[in-house]
Design a protein around this motif. Structure first.
Motif: not given
Length: 203
Positions: A147-162, A195-203
């Protein structure tokens, strides 16, 4: 007996697996699939296909699922004694972003729910009658709380990693659209498919 070949893409688009629809009754399933390999009063299995029914007559289907979908591979995969699935370029290794980018649904018809699930992360893609469940092991965050990881990471970073680590678990089809959070999680987050596609691709 030669198996009827069904389209994986058509299943994901419509929620129907050839003649198997999520609004069928137990008696109608018997007409199509015959006797199940395993039968509880309200839960039947046919190979990779598992079906939940209402316990009361006429035993309407609650949902059906392709279990262990993460093992789907090759050009086609046997699902039951009667049916095989033409994978149409998809497989058990297909990532959430690849499903969302495959032209199966309109950009915002799909919704992505994700949340901590125990020590790991659960993710669902909900699109029409279909829910696709993924599991994400969190070894990559070390000793950090999920939970701390999801809260501390930017949504873009976490979605790329996930997205790069998401493992397909199972695919459900429901009689009506099920747009809901990860089962058992109370802290779910929602993104549209685009939104997910944009975040996961880093756009």
């Amino acid at each position: 007996m030669k198996k009827q070949l069904l389209s994986f893409r058509d299943f994901l688009k419509t929620g129907s697996l050839g003649p198997i629809r999520p609004d069928m009754t137990m008696a109608e399933i018997v007409e199509v699939l015959g006797t199940p390999e395993h039968a509880d009063p309200d839960y039947w299995t046919f190979g990779k296909l598992e079906i939940s029914f209402d316990i009361e007559p006429p035993h309407q289907m609650n949902w059906f699922q392709i279990e262990e979908a993460g093992y789907l591979k090759g050009k086609s995969e046997t699902v039951t004694d009667c049916f095989a699935l033409a994978l149409d370029g998809l497989s058990g290794k297909t990532k959430p972003s690849e499903f969302l980018g495959a032209g199966l649904w309109l950009p915002d018809q799909a919704k992505v729910f994700y949340a901590t699930s125990g020590h790991d992360i659960g993710m669902n893609i909900c699109a029409g009658l279909i829910q696709i469940h993924f599991h994400v092991a969190t070894d990559f965050i070390g000793d950090q709380d999920t939970e701390a990881y999801l809260g501390a990471s930017s949504t873009s970073q976490s979605m790329r990693e996930i997205d790069s680590r998401a493992v397909l678990d199972s695919i459900y089809s429901y009689p009506s659209p099920k747009t809901e959070e990860v089962p058992g999680a109370f802290n779910w987050k929602l993104l549209s498919g685009s939104q997910y596609l944009a975040l996961a691709s880093g756009r």
